[in-house]
Design a protein around this motif. Structure first.
Motif, PDB file in Angstrom:
ATOM      1  N   LYS A  95      23.196  15.416 -44.465  1.00  0.00           N
ATOM      2  CA  LYS A  95      22.296  14.307 -44.750  1.00  0.00           C
ATOM      3  C   LYS A  95      22.790  13.036 -44.039  1.00  0.00           C
ATOM      4  O   LYS A  95      23.973  12.700 -44.086  1.00  0.00           O
ATOM      5  CB  LYS A  95      22.222  14.038 -46.258  1.00  0.00           C
ATOM      6  N   PRO A  96      21.882  12.304 -43.377  1.00  0.00           N
ATOM      7  CA  PRO A  96      22.304  11.079 -42.681  1.00  0.00           C
ATOM      8  C   PRO A  96      22.560   9.927 -43.639  1.00  0.00           C
ATOM      9  O   PRO A  96      21.944   9.846 -44.706  1.00  0.00           O
ATOM     10  CB  PRO A  96      21.114  10.780 -41.764  1.00  0.00           C
ATOM     11  N   TYR A  97      23.470   9.058 -43.255  1.00  0.00           N
ATOM     12  CA  TYR A  97      23.727   7.843 -44.024  1.00  0.00           C
ATOM     13  C   TYR A  97      24.066   6.709 -43.060  1.00  0.00           C
ATOM     14  O   TYR A  97      24.383   6.928 -41.876  1.00  0.00           O
ATOM     15  CB  TYR A  97      24.850   8.043 -45.040  1.00  0.00           C
ATOM     16  N   ILE A  98      23.979   5.478 -43.580  1.00  0.00           N
ATOM     17  CA  ILE A  98      24.331   4.284 -42.807  1.00  0.00           C
ATOM     18  C   ILE A  98      25.349   3.489 -43.607  1.00  0.00           C
ATOM     19  O   ILE A  98      25.168   3.265 -44.808  1.00  0.00           O
ATOM     20  CB  ILE A  98      23.093   3.414 -42.534  1.00  0.00           C
ATOM     21  N   LEU A  99      26.411   3.086 -42.949  1.00  0.00           N
ATOM     22  CA  LEU A  99      27.418   2.211 -43.558  1.00  0.00           C
ATOM     23  C   LEU A  99      27.284   0.829 -42.946  1.00  0.00           C
ATOM     24  O   LEU A  99      27.306   0.681 -41.719  1.00  0.00           O
ATOM     25  CB  LEU A  99      28.826   2.739 -43.308  1.00  0.00           C
ATOM     26  N   LEU A 100      27.103  -0.186 -43.783  1.00  0.00           N
ATOM     27  CA  LEU A 100      27.084  -1.563 -43.317  1.00  0.00           C
ATOM     28  C   LEU A 100      28.425  -2.187 -43.665  1.00  0.00           C
ATOM     29  O   LEU A 100      28.754  -2.387 -44.830  1.00  0.00           O
ATOM     30  CB  LEU A 100      25.931  -2.332 -43.988  1.00  0.00           C
ATOM     31  N   LYS A 101      29.225  -2.481 -42.622  1.00  0.00           N
ATOM     32  CA  LYS A 101      30.587  -2.998 -42.811  1.00  0.00           C
ATOM     33  C   LYS A 101      30.642  -4.495 -42.539  1.00  0.00           C
ATOM     34  O   LYS A 101      29.839  -5.035 -41.772  1.00  0.00           O
ATOM     35  CB  LYS A 101      31.547  -2.274 -41.879  1.00  0.00           C
ATOM     36  N   SER A 102      31.621  -5.147 -43.148  1.00  0.00           N
ATOM     37  CA  SER A 102      31.822  -6.572 -42.922  1.00  0.00           C
ATOM     38  C   SER A 102      32.245  -6.813 -41.479  1.00  0.00           C
ATOM     39  O   SER A 102      32.848  -5.939 -40.828  1.00  0.00           O
ATOM     40  CB  SER A 102      32.897  -7.109 -43.873  1.00  0.00           C
ATOM     41  N   LYS A 103      31.922  -8.008 -40.947  1.00  0.00           N
ATOM     42  CA  LYS A 103      32.247  -8.312 -39.561  1.00  0.00           C
ATOM     43  C   LYS A 103      33.622  -8.957 -39.395  1.00  0.00           C
ATOM     44  O   LYS A 103      33.993  -9.329 -38.280  1.00  0.00           O
ATOM     45  CB  LYS A 103      31.170  -9.225 -38.968  1.00  0.00           C
ATOM     46  N   GLU A 107      36.721  -5.006 -41.957  1.00  0.00           N
ATOM     47  CA  GLU A 107      35.647  -4.033 -41.715  1.00  0.00           C
ATOM     48  C   GLU A 107      35.473  -3.080 -42.905  1.00  0.00           C
ATOM     49  O   GLU A 107      35.346  -1.867 -42.745  1.00  0.00           O
ATOM     50  CB  GLU A 107      35.897  -3.222 -40.444  1.00  0.00           C
ATOM     51  N   ALA A 108      35.447  -3.653 -44.090  1.00  0.00           N
ATOM     52  CA  ALA A 108      35.244  -2.843 -45.301  1.00  0.00           C
ATOM     53  C   ALA A 108      33.751  -2.566 -45.490  1.00  0.00           C
ATOM     54  O   ALA A 108      32.900  -3.403 -45.170  1.00  0.00           O
ATOM     55  CB  ALA A 108      35.796  -3.583 -46.512  1.00  0.00           C
ATOM     56  N   ALA A 109      33.438  -1.378 -46.010  1.00  0.00           N
ATOM     57  CA  ALA A 109      32.046  -1.020 -46.265  1.00  0.00           C
ATOM     58  C   ALA A 109      31.484  -1.912 -47.373  1.00  0.00           C
ATOM     59  O   ALA A 109      32.086  -2.037 -48.444  1.00  0.00           O
ATOM     60  CB  ALA A 109      31.945   0.442 -46.657  1.00  0.00           C
ATOM     61  N   GLU A 110      30.348  -2.551 -47.100  1.00  0.00           N
ATOM     62  CA  GLU A 110      29.694  -3.399 -48.099  1.00  0.00           C
ATOM     63  C   GLU A 110      28.435  -2.750 -48.670  1.00  0.00           C
ATOM     64  O   GLU A 110      28.076  -2.991 -49.818  1.00  0.00           O
ATOM     65  CB  GLU A 110      29.345  -4.752 -47.477  1.00  0.00           C
ATOM     66  N   VAL A 111      27.780  -1.923 -47.852  1.00  0.00           N
ATOM     67  CA  VAL A 111      26.559  -1.243 -48.295  1.00  0.00           C
ATOM     68  C   VAL A 111      26.563   0.179 -47.748  1.00  0.00           C
ATOM     69  O   VAL A 111      26.915   0.407 -46.585  1.00  0.00           O
ATOM     70  CB  VAL A 111      25.292  -1.980 -47.810  1.00  0.00           C
TER      71      VAL A 111
END
Length: 426
Positions: A95-103, A107-111
């Protein structure tokens, strides 16, 4: 002459002023062009470092989040407090997923965005002190499609050549399951169908909608099909023909869904070489299918037997009323027990090879008044037609749909030619 030089001077001043204005405009600071904000799943992806990936074999949600620097208390909170929204134990491989990391440098995953399917997704947001999860749907656009074709070999192959979703084949076979034997379609049978195709972002195919109207011409007899809700309180929807007759019968034509082969028919004069070509009647109808294929009850009824015996192997027998009973032989395993009430279409077991059988199949036997008969030759009782009080309204409702179907032209796919058969037009 003086007036002439005056005009020349005025023109020079006008040109000079225009050039000066253009120069001033060039020197003035230009407003920066604002880049449009494009949001995906409700987020501006430019605000994050974005990672696209899929769930790997053996990978758990917890391990994935820890690896991407999410605090364990937040992971635990999602796992315990949001089971109804996002059950972390049920993330599926591939299953696909998206990780939104801090800039920043962390670079911790936020979403975390988990794509359940093409339309539905789940968002896990770790940005607050207490993480939370919620479900969402992508915007879908529906486009109506009209399809018409002529059967060459079978329905599935014909629809495939027309570029139609295989699920439309299944839908049609279920709508006409009581009136047409899809194992015995003839070359030249015709069909027309109207349904919606769903798209995400106008280009990504996201499945089909329910069939709005259909026409199947079998052995020269046209049978229309229109969906109609006769009980708005219970939201009961059935498909009816052009005369307001219900297309559903009290019995399905076959104990497995469309797509499998009728391998042996009811035959009281059958002779088998193994038994010296003596007459050994076959009082069942065999449907060949892979081991494990679900077997379904062809009508509502009560299970009178669910056991194993001799050449029948594992089987289930159902009494539907005082007239009809059915039996399903050679099961790998039964799903129902004696005394249970089952509804039409319920799974009652799975195809196997128990008892006397040369290959995986279900032997379907049909009793009428205590005598075994050929179900394919029986005129099975139909369900109730539309009530007289709704008939006028129904006929008015289907009139434009019927006209639309009648106006669709049949498409006959061009034959596929081999390389040495191709010729150029003069």
């Amino acid at each position: 002459m003086q007036r002439f030089f005056g005009a020349i001077l005025a023109l020079m001043v006008l040109v000079s002023c225009k050039e000066k204005k253009e120069l001033v405009q060039q020197l003035e600071p230009q407003e920066p062009v604002q880049k449009p904000i494009v949001k995906h799943f409700g987020f501006n992806l430019d605000d994050f470092n974005t990672v696209y990936d899929t769930i790997k074999r053996g990978e758990t949600f917890g391990e994935l989040m820890l690896k991407n620097k999410v605090d364990y208390p937040k992971i635990y909170s999602i796992s315990e407090n949001y089971k109804d929204t996002f059950d972390v134990r049920k993330v599926m491989v591939g299953k696909p997923y998206i990780l939104l990391k801090s800039k920043d440098t962390a670079e911790a995953a936020e979403v975390f965005i988990y794509q359940n399917d093409k339309i539905n997704y789940t968002v896990v947001d770790f940005r607050d002190s207490s993480a939370y999860a919620y479900k969402g749907k992508r915007k879908v656009k529906s486009l109506e499609r009209e399809v018409a074709g002529v059967i060459e070999n079978n329905l599935s192959e014909t629809l495939d050549k027309l570029g139609v979703d295989y699920n439309v084949t299944i839908d049609l076979s279920e709508i006409y399951a009581w009136t047409i034997d899809f194992f015995r379609l003839e070359k030249g049978d015709k069909f027309k169908v109207i349904y919606d195709e769903r798209f995400i972002n106008d280009s990504v195919y996201a499945g089909r909608g329910p069939i709005k109207a259909a026409l199947f011409e079998h052995k020269g007899t046209p049978i229309y099909a229109f969906p109609y809700v006769t009980d708005s309180l219970k939201n009961i929807l059935d498909y009816y023909d052009q005369d307001a007759n219900n297309l559903r019968s009290t019995f399905l034509r076959a104990p497995i869904k469309f797509g499998y082969r009728l391998s042996s028919r009811y035959n009281l004069k059958r002779r088998i070489a193994y038994y010296g070509y003596k007459v050994r009647p076959h009082k069942g109808t065999d449907y060949a299918a892979p081991i494990g294929t679900p077997i379904i009850a062809t009508a509502d009824g009560t299970v009178t037997e669910s056991t194993r015996r001799g050449g029948n192997g594992r089987y289930v027998k159902i009494r539907h009323n005082g007239t009809y009973s059915t039996q399903y032989l050679h099961m790998k395993k039964q799903k129902v027990k004696r005394g249970e009430f089952v509804r039409q279409g319920d799974v009652i077991g799975w195809v196997g090879m128990t008892g006397n059988t040369g290959g995986p199949h279900v032997c379907y036997r049909f009793w009428k008044n205590g005598r075994q008969v050929d179900p394919l030759r029986e005129k099975l009782p139909a369900a109730e037609p539309i009530a007289d009080s709704l008939r006028t309204e129904y006929l008015s409702h289907i009139d434009p749909l019927k006209t639309q179907l009648d106006c669709i032209e049949y498409v006959i796919p061009e034959p596929e030619l081999e390389g040495d058969q191709l010729t150029l037009n003069p």
